[in-house]
Scaffold this motif. Structure first.
Motif, PDB file in Angstrom:
ATOM      1  N   LYS A  43       6.633  -8.832  -1.872  1.00 40.98           N
ATOM      2  CA  LYS A  43       5.258  -9.261  -2.116  1.00 40.98           C
ATOM      3  C   LYS A  43       4.270  -8.571  -1.168  1.00 40.98           C
ATOM      4  O   LYS A  43       3.158  -8.218  -1.562  1.00 40.98           O
ATOM      5  CB  LYS A  43       5.159 -10.783  -1.968  1.00 40.98           C
ATOM      6  CG  LYS A  43       5.751 -11.542  -3.149  1.00 40.98           C
ATOM      7  CD  LYS A  43       5.401 -13.021  -3.073  1.00 40.98           C
ATOM      8  CE  LYS A  43       5.826 -13.744  -4.346  1.00 40.98           C
ATOM      9  NZ  LYS A  43       5.349 -15.134  -4.392  1.00 40.98           N
ATOM     10  N   ARG A  44       4.681  -8.377   0.084  1.00 43.49           N
ATOM     11  CA  ARG A  44       3.800  -7.698   1.037  1.00 43.49           C
ATOM     12  C   ARG A  44       3.602  -6.237   0.649  1.00 43.49           C
ATOM     13  O   ARG A  44       2.485  -5.704   0.714  1.00 43.49           O
ATOM     14  CB  ARG A  44       4.367  -7.798   2.457  1.00 43.49           C
ATOM     15  CG  ARG A  44       3.535  -7.084   3.498  1.00 43.49           C
ATOM     16  CD  ARG A  44       2.111  -7.588   3.532  1.00 43.49           C
ATOM     17  NE  ARG A  44       1.236  -6.765   4.361  1.00 43.49           N
ATOM     18  CZ  ARG A  44      -0.013  -6.472   4.052  1.00 43.49           C
ATOM     19  NH1 ARG A  44      -0.569  -6.927   2.929  1.00 43.49           N
ATOM     20  NH2 ARG A  44      -0.735  -5.715   4.863  1.00 43.49           N
ATOM     21  N   ILE A  45       4.671  -5.574   0.236  1.00 42.55           N
ATOM     22  CA  ILE A  45       4.546  -4.185  -0.227  1.00 42.55           C
ATOM     23  C   ILE A  45       3.653  -4.132  -1.458  1.00 42.55           C
ATOM     24  O   ILE A  45       2.834  -3.216  -1.618  1.00 42.55           O
ATOM     25  CB  ILE A  45       5.927  -3.581  -0.510  1.00 42.55           C
ATOM     26  CG1 ILE A  45       6.726  -3.476   0.796  1.00 42.55           C
ATOM     27  CG2 ILE A  45       5.809  -2.218  -1.169  1.00 42.55           C
ATOM     28  CD1 ILE A  45       8.182  -3.114   0.605  1.00 42.55           C
ATOM     29  N   SER A  46       3.781  -5.131  -2.340  1.00 42.78           N
ATOM     30  CA  SER A  46       2.931  -5.194  -3.521  1.00 42.78           C
ATOM     31  C   SER A  46       1.463  -5.305  -3.129  1.00 42.78           C
ATOM     32  O   SER A  46       0.597  -4.628  -3.710  1.00 42.78           O
ATOM     33  CB  SER A  46       3.333  -6.403  -4.384  1.00 42.78           C
ATOM     34  OG  SER A  46       2.476  -6.525  -5.498  1.00 42.78           O
ATOM     35  N   GLN A  47       1.157  -6.133  -2.136  1.00 45.10           N
ATOM     36  CA  GLN A  47      -0.218  -6.258  -1.655  1.00 45.10           C
ATOM     37  C   GLN A  47      -0.744  -4.919  -1.152  1.00 45.10           C
ATOM     38  O   GLN A  47      -1.896  -4.546  -1.423  1.00 45.10           O
ATOM     39  CB  GLN A  47      -0.295  -7.301  -0.548  1.00 45.10           C
ATOM     40  CG  GLN A  47      -0.086  -8.729  -1.016  1.00 45.10           C
ATOM     41  CD  GLN A  47      -0.015  -9.712   0.155  1.00 45.10           C
ATOM     42  OE1 GLN A  47       0.017  -9.318   1.323  1.00 45.10           O
ATOM     43  NE2 GLN A  47       0.032 -10.999  -0.156  1.00 45.10           N
ATOM     44  N   ARG A  48       0.082  -4.204  -0.405  1.00 41.81           N
ATOM     45  CA  ARG A  48      -0.330  -2.904   0.125  1.00 41.81           C
ATOM     46  C   ARG A  48      -0.606  -1.913  -0.998  1.00 41.81           C
ATOM     47  O   ARG A  48      -1.599  -1.170  -0.973  1.00 41.81           O
ATOM     48  CB  ARG A  48       0.745  -2.354   1.063  1.00 41.81           C
ATOM     49  CG  ARG A  48       0.898  -3.121   2.366  1.00 41.81           C
ATOM     50  CD  ARG A  48       2.057  -2.585   3.180  1.00 41.81           C
ATOM     51  NE  ARG A  48       1.871  -1.175   3.492  1.00 41.81           N
ATOM     52  CZ  ARG A  48       2.867  -0.364   3.899  1.00 41.81           C
ATOM     53  NH1 ARG A  48       4.101  -0.838   4.044  1.00 41.81           N
ATOM     54  NH2 ARG A  48       2.614   0.900   4.175  1.00 41.81           N
ATOM     55  N   THR A  57      -4.277   1.100  -4.529  1.00 47.13           N
ATOM     56  CA  THR A  57      -4.754   1.380  -5.884  1.00 47.13           C
ATOM     57  C   THR A  57      -6.255   1.214  -5.967  1.00 47.13           C
ATOM     58  O   THR A  57      -6.962   2.034  -6.571  1.00 47.13           O
ATOM     59  CB  THR A  57      -4.061   0.441  -6.892  1.00 47.13           C
ATOM     60  OG1 THR A  57      -2.653   0.632  -6.827  1.00 47.13           O
ATOM     61  CG2 THR A  57      -4.535   0.716  -8.311  1.00 47.13           C
ATOM     62  N   LYS A  58      -6.771   0.151  -5.357  1.00 41.24           N
ATOM     63  CA  LYS A  58      -8.221  -0.073  -5.356  1.00 41.24           C
ATOM     64  C   LYS A  58      -8.942   1.069  -4.649  1.00 41.24           C
ATOM     65  O   LYS A  58      -9.981   1.545  -5.113  1.00 41.24           O
ATOM     66  CB  LYS A  58      -8.553  -1.400  -4.692  1.00 41.24           C
ATOM     67  CG  LYS A  58     -10.041  -1.755  -4.744  1.00 41.24           C
ATOM     68  CD  LYS A  58     -10.317  -3.085  -4.110  1.00 41.24           C
ATOM     69  CE  LYS A  58     -11.797  -3.466  -4.265  1.00 41.24           C
ATOM     70  NZ  LYS A  58     -12.712  -2.437  -3.742  1.00 41.24           N
ATOM     71  N   ASP A  59      -8.371   1.524  -3.523  1.00 35.20           N
ATOM     72  CA  ASP A  59      -8.983   2.637  -2.798  1.00 35.20           C
ATOM     73  C   ASP A  59      -9.020   3.900  -3.660  1.00 35.20           C
ATOM     74  O   ASP A  59     -10.007   4.641  -3.664  1.00 35.20           O
ATOM     75  CB  ASP A  59      -8.224   2.917  -1.499  1.00 35.20           C
ATOM     76  CG  ASP A  59      -8.471   1.860  -0.438  1.00 35.20           C
ATOM     77  OD1 ASP A  59      -9.442   1.096  -0.585  1.00 35.20           O
ATOM     78  OD2 ASP A  59      -7.678   1.787   0.523  1.00 35.20           O
ATOM     79  N   LEU A  60      -7.937   4.144  -4.387  1.00 34.16           N
ATOM     80  CA  LEU A  60      -7.894   5.311  -5.270  1.00 34.16           C
ATOM     81  C   LEU A  60      -8.918   5.189  -6.388  1.00 34.16           C
ATOM     82  O   LEU A  60      -9.624   6.149  -6.718  1.00 34.16           O
ATOM     83  CB  LEU A  60      -6.488   5.475  -5.865  1.00 34.16           C
ATOM     84  CG  LEU A  60      -5.422   6.105  -4.972  1.00 34.16           C
ATOM     85  CD1 LEU A  60      -4.075   6.079  -5.685  1.00 34.16           C
ATOM     86  CD2 LEU A  60      -5.795   7.537  -4.616  1.00 34.16           C
ATOM     87  N   ASP A  61      -8.987   4.006  -6.983  1.00 34.21           N
ATOM     88  CA  ASP A  61      -9.911   3.808  -8.098  1.00 34.21           C
ATOM     89  C   ASP A  61     -11.364   3.892  -7.635  1.00 34.21           C
ATOM     90  O   ASP A  61     -12.253   4.313  -8.382  1.00 34.21           O
ATOM     91  CB  ASP A  61      -9.655   2.465  -8.767  1.00 34.21           C
ATOM     92  CG  ASP A  61      -8.335   2.448  -9.524  1.00 34.21           C
ATOM     93  OD1 ASP A  61      -7.825   3.540  -9.834  1.00 34.21           O
ATOM     94  OD2 ASP A  61      -7.815   1.350  -9.794  1.00 34.21           O
ATOM     95  N   ASP A  62     -11.612   3.471  -6.391  1.00 34.51           N
ATOM     96  CA  ASP A  62     -12.976   3.530  -5.850  1.00 34.51           C
ATOM     97  C   ASP A  62     -13.350   4.920  -5.353  1.00 34.51           C
ATOM     98  O   ASP A  62     -14.524   5.253  -5.253  1.00 34.51           O
ATOM     99  CB  ASP A  62     -13.130   2.544  -4.685  1.00 34.51           C
ATOM    100  CG  ASP A  62     -13.119   1.093  -5.151  1.00 34.51           C
ATOM    101  OD1 ASP A  62     -13.264   0.859  -6.355  1.00 34.51           O
ATOM    102  OD2 ASP A  62     -12.934   0.200  -4.294  1.00 34.51           O
ATOM    103  N   GLY A  63     -12.322   5.718  -5.016  1.00 43.98           N
ATOM    104  CA  GLY A  63     -12.598   7.010  -4.410  1.00 43.98           C
ATOM    105  C   GLY A  63     -11.993   8.176  -5.148  1.00 43.98           C
ATOM    106  O   GLY A  63     -12.607   8.761  -6.041  1.00 43.98           O
ATOM    107  N   ALA A  64     -10.741   8.502  -4.794  1.00 40.91           N
ATOM    108  CA  ALA A  64     -10.115   9.732  -5.276  1.00 40.91           C
ATOM    109  C   ALA A  64     -10.035   9.813  -6.792  1.00 40.91           C
ATOM    110  O   ALA A  64     -10.244  10.875  -7.374  1.00 40.91           O
ATOM    111  CB  ALA A  64      -8.719   9.869  -4.674  1.00 40.91           C
TER     112      ALA A  64
END
Length: 206
Positions: A122-127, A132-139
């Motif tokens: 679950k912790r790895i899933s959170q990471r 994913t959000k960072d990628l969608d917002d940026g790269a």
């Protein structure tokens, strides 16, 4: 759509390369059945792997007996998804084996180790969700219009498979194992090796 056309012109491909007869075929990569705690725990991270890699995932099994995953999508994304899946599962297996619940009855030790594996996943899933959000917002944002088209095609393919959805069941969990598992999930490197010389491809947002 105008922006999408500009991006395609810049990188030298056309809409036919995305949607037409010349487009890359959507395929699937089968994951082997993984039994035991690490196999069952992968249920909690498979969706995050799919989101990060722009694939779709189907699976069978449950948290008690193990699971297998099939990733659907384009070849490069599937390759990354299956590498992440195997890497994470192996990490959970190794760390779970090292975790010592303490001098408790066998049934308690077993469930505590299960708690460790689940919460590490679950912790790895959170990471992965945060990455994913960072990628969608940026790269990935610069090619967002093209990704929308590709994702729509992938969603239509996946919907046509008529696969059953997973429903999360309740598990009896132990706090000590869960806390230790979360800490172990923070320590897993998500850098993918790209050569025998030890160079790595950084896939995290950090």
């Amino acid at each position: 759509m105008d922006k999408a056309m500009q991006i395609m012109t810049k990188f030298g491909f056309t809409m036919d390369d995305v949607m037409g007869d010349n487009a890359e075929v959507i395929g699937q990569s089968e994951g082997a059945w993984m039994s035991g705690r690490h196999g069952g725990a992968m249920i909690y991270v498979q969706g995050a792997i799919a989101a990060f890699t722009s694939t779709r995932v189907s699976f069978r099994g449950n948290v008690s007996t193990g699971s297998s995953a099939t990733y659907h999508g384009y070849s490069a994304e599937r390759e990354l998804a299956t590498w992440l899946h195997n890497h994470i599962a192996n990490s959970i297996k190794v760390e779970s084996a090292k975790y010592d619940p303490g001098p408790y009855p066998a049934s308690v030790r077993s469930r505590d180790r299960k708690s460790f594996a689940i919460y590490m996943a679950k912790r790895i899933s959170q990471r992965l969700r945060a990455m994913t959000k960072d990628l969608d917002d940026g790269a990935r944002a610069t090619g967002n219009e093209v990704m929308i088209v590709k994702n729509r095609k992938l969603d239509e393919h996946f919907a046509g498979l008529d696969l059953s959805t997973y429903r999360e069941r309740k598990n009896k969990l132990y706090r000590d194992g869960a806390q230790a598992g979360m800490a172990a999930g923070d320590g897993v490197s998500l850098h993918r090796p790209v050569s025998e010389a030890g160079r790595t491809l950084q896939i995290t947002s950090q």
